[in-house]
Design a protein around this motif. Structure first.
Motif, PDB file in Angstrom:
ATOM      1  N   GLU A  34       0.850  -1.187   0.000  1.00  0.00           N
ATOM      2  CA  GLU A  34       0.000   0.000   0.000  1.00  0.00           C
ATOM      3  C   GLU A  34       0.886   1.237   0.000  1.00  0.00           C
ATOM      4  O   GLU A  34       1.831   1.334   0.790  1.00  0.00           O
ATOM      5  N   HIS A  35       0.572   2.170  -0.897  1.00  0.00           N
ATOM      6  CA  HIS A  35       1.322   3.421  -1.010  1.00  0.00           C
ATOM      7  C   HIS A  35       0.386   4.565  -0.629  1.00  0.00           C
ATOM      8  O   HIS A  35      -0.707   4.690  -1.185  1.00  0.00           O
ATOM      9  N   SER A  36       0.829   5.397   0.325  1.00  0.00           N
ATOM     10  CA  SER A  36       0.000   6.507   0.784  1.00  0.00           C
ATOM     11  C   SER A  36       0.390   7.804   0.092  1.00  0.00           C
ATOM     12  O   SER A  36       1.515   7.949  -0.402  1.00  0.00           O
ATOM     13  N   VAL A  38      -0.895   9.061  -2.694  1.00  0.00           N
ATOM     14  CA  VAL A  38      -0.914   8.978  -4.157  1.00  0.00           C
ATOM     15  C   VAL A  38      -2.082   9.810  -4.704  1.00  0.00           C
ATOM     16  O   VAL A  38      -3.224   9.647  -4.266  1.00  0.00           O
ATOM     17  N   ILE A  60       6.045   5.284  -8.989  1.00  0.00           N
ATOM     18  CA  ILE A  60       5.357   5.070  -7.713  1.00  0.00           C
ATOM     19  C   ILE A  60       6.220   4.343  -6.694  1.00  0.00           C
ATOM     20  O   ILE A  60       6.340   4.797  -5.548  1.00  0.00           O
ATOM     21  N   GLU A  61       6.818   3.247  -7.086  1.00  0.00           N
ATOM     22  CA  GLU A  61       7.490   2.339  -6.155  1.00  0.00           C
ATOM     23  C   GLU A  61       8.436   3.047  -5.180  1.00  0.00           C
ATOM     24  O   GLU A  61       8.405   2.790  -3.987  1.00  0.00           O
ATOM     25  N   TYR A  64       6.639   7.010  -3.414  1.00  0.00           N
ATOM     26  CA  TYR A  64       5.627   7.051  -2.362  1.00  0.00           C
ATOM     27  C   TYR A  64       5.932   6.000  -1.312  1.00  0.00           C
ATOM     28  O   TYR A  64       6.353   4.896  -1.643  1.00  0.00           O
ATOM     29  N   GLY A  66       5.710   3.007   0.956  1.00  0.00           N
ATOM     30  CA  GLY A  66       5.011   1.735   0.775  1.00  0.00           C
ATOM     31  C   GLY A  66       5.115   0.890   2.026  1.00  0.00           C
ATOM     32  O   GLY A  66       6.130   0.909   2.720  1.00  0.00           O
TER      33      GLY A  66
END
Length: 89
Positions: A34-36, A38, A60-61, A64, A66
């Motif tokens: 889960e990435h917060s 975004v 993203i990886e 943000y 994770g």
């Protein structure tokens, strides 16, 4: 959160909660990350990308935060094959 099934690189499912700005990705090994923080624009680009795995890795990886998340319930995604117990993988 509704998950969208994908088959791109190691991605098997992606989902987004706009209110929480939370992106959830399920990988081919069954892990969920889960990435917060975004944005909806990043979600739109990921979910509409012809190469979601590349977009995820590039944008993203590492951009943000994770963390391991709860297992997502996606039909057919990362489920063990019941025949594996009988015949092995």
């Amino acid at each position: 959160m509704e998950m969208k099934r994908v088959n791109s690189g190691k991605l098997r499912a992606i989902g987004y909660a706009a209110r929480e700005r939370l992106l959830r990705v399920e990988l081919d090994d069954g892990r969920v990350v889960e990435h917060s923080g975004v944005s909806e624009e990043v979600w739109r680009r990921l979910s509409g990308s012809s190469s979601a795995w590349s977009y995820y890795r590039d944008n993203i990886e590492e951009e943000y935060a994770g963390r391991a998340g709860a297992k997502a319930a996606v039909a057919g995604a990362a489920r063990p094959n019941p025949l594996d117990e009988l015949f092995g993988k």
